[in-house]
Write an enzyme that holds these catalytic residues in place. Structure first.
Site, PDB file in Angstrom:
ATOM      1  N   ASN A 107       0.841  -1.196   0.000  1.00  0.00           N
ATOM      2  CA  ASN A 107       0.000   0.000   0.000  1.00  0.00           C
ATOM      3  C   ASN A 107       0.876   1.245   0.000  1.00  0.00           C
ATOM      4  O   ASN A 107       1.998   1.229   0.515  1.00  0.00           O
ATOM      5  CB  ASN A 107      -0.889  -0.002   1.251  1.00  0.00           C
ATOM      6  CG  ASN A 107      -1.811   1.202   1.314  1.00  0.00           C
ATOM      7  OD1 ASN A 107      -2.487   1.530   0.342  1.00  0.00           O
ATOM      8  ND2 ASN A 107      -1.844   1.872   2.457  1.00  0.00           N
ATOM      9  N   HIS A 109       0.864   5.167   1.377  1.00  0.00           N
ATOM     10  CA  HIS A 109       0.165   6.017   2.351  1.00  0.00           C
ATOM     11  C   HIS A 109       0.878   7.361   2.454  1.00  0.00           C
ATOM     12  O   HIS A 109       2.113   7.400   2.527  1.00  0.00           O
ATOM     13  CB  HIS A 109       0.129   5.335   3.721  1.00  0.00           C
ATOM     14  CG  HIS A 109      -0.623   6.126   4.749  1.00  0.00           C
ATOM     15  ND1 HIS A 109      -1.991   6.277   4.710  1.00  0.00           N
ATOM     16  CD2 HIS A 109      -0.195   6.835   5.827  1.00  0.00           C
ATOM     17  CE1 HIS A 109      -2.375   7.038   5.723  1.00  0.00           C
ATOM     18  NE2 HIS A 109      -1.304   7.385   6.412  1.00  0.00           N
TER      19      HIS A 109
END
Length: 216
Positions: A107, A109
């Protein structure tokens, strides 16, 4: 060549960075499928433009979260995806889903985690009065934006910053560190030891990005 699947919910600027990196030859990966939980996501227009296979899987069409995740996993497995990339995907994935792709879900972020996890990370940084923030690519675990860190880029917070101005400066680095992290997986250089991630033969200790970028 590494087969990747990308999960999106919104405009898909990080998806575009991946597409551009593949098309330019910097990123040695094959984008097999894009999955969106939002049928109105602009990311899908990017898929159409670049002739990338995409599917829409909405949460509202599944009676339970597990069913929703099963549908996503089935598509990814049918495409023989080896690495799952969350690029602005606004759903938290459970341990049930992650077990299909152990340590192979990443991911991006917009903060230097563990600082400012969750939504509105840029606003959190401004409200806190932080002098530096940035962005992180990490392995996804069952926490929210708390998995093992692969690469981070540092961005200074300026006195005149608004949430949007700060977000735009961070985004420029997101577009570099996400394709770079994928490339390290493609080269099989990502070593995971508990919470620590090491990139074999990478250059450490420089700013603003650690480990140092190689394909940009």
């Amino acid at each position: 060549m590494l087969k990747i699947g990308v999960l999106v919910s919104g405009r898909g600027s990080n998806l575009q960075a991946i597409i551009d990196s593949i098309e330019s030859g910097k990123l040695k990966a094959s984008l097999e499928v894009v999955i969106s939980d939002n049928p109105k996501a602009y990311a899908l227009e990017r898929c159409k433009k670049h002739k990338i296979d995409y599917q829409i899987i909405e949460m509202k069409n599944s009676p339970f979260r597990r069913d929703f995740e099963e549908k996503i996993a089935e598509v990814l497995k049918s495409k023989n995806v080896e690495l799952v990339v969350l690029a602005g995907f606004m759903r938290i994935l459970s341990g049930h889903f992650l077990r299909y792709f152990p340590y192979r879900v990443i991911n991006i972020h917009p903060s230097l985690i563990p600082a400012f996890q969750g939504l509105h990370a840029q606003r959190q940084a401004l409200d806190f009065g932080a002098k530096f923030t940035g962005c992180t690519v990490h392995i996804v675990d069952e926490s929210v934006d708390g998995g093992p860190v692969i690469i981070q880029a540092v961005v200074p917070v300026l006195p005149e910053d608004t949430e949007d101005k700060l977000a735009q400066r961070i985004l420029k680095w997101e577009h570099k560190i996400l394709p770079q992290a994928i490339q390290w997986f493609a080269e099989e250089r990502v070593m995971i030891e508990g919470r620590k991630v090491f990139i074999k033969d990478a250059r450490y200790g420089e700013l603003p990005v650690n480990p140092a970028l190689e394909i940009f």
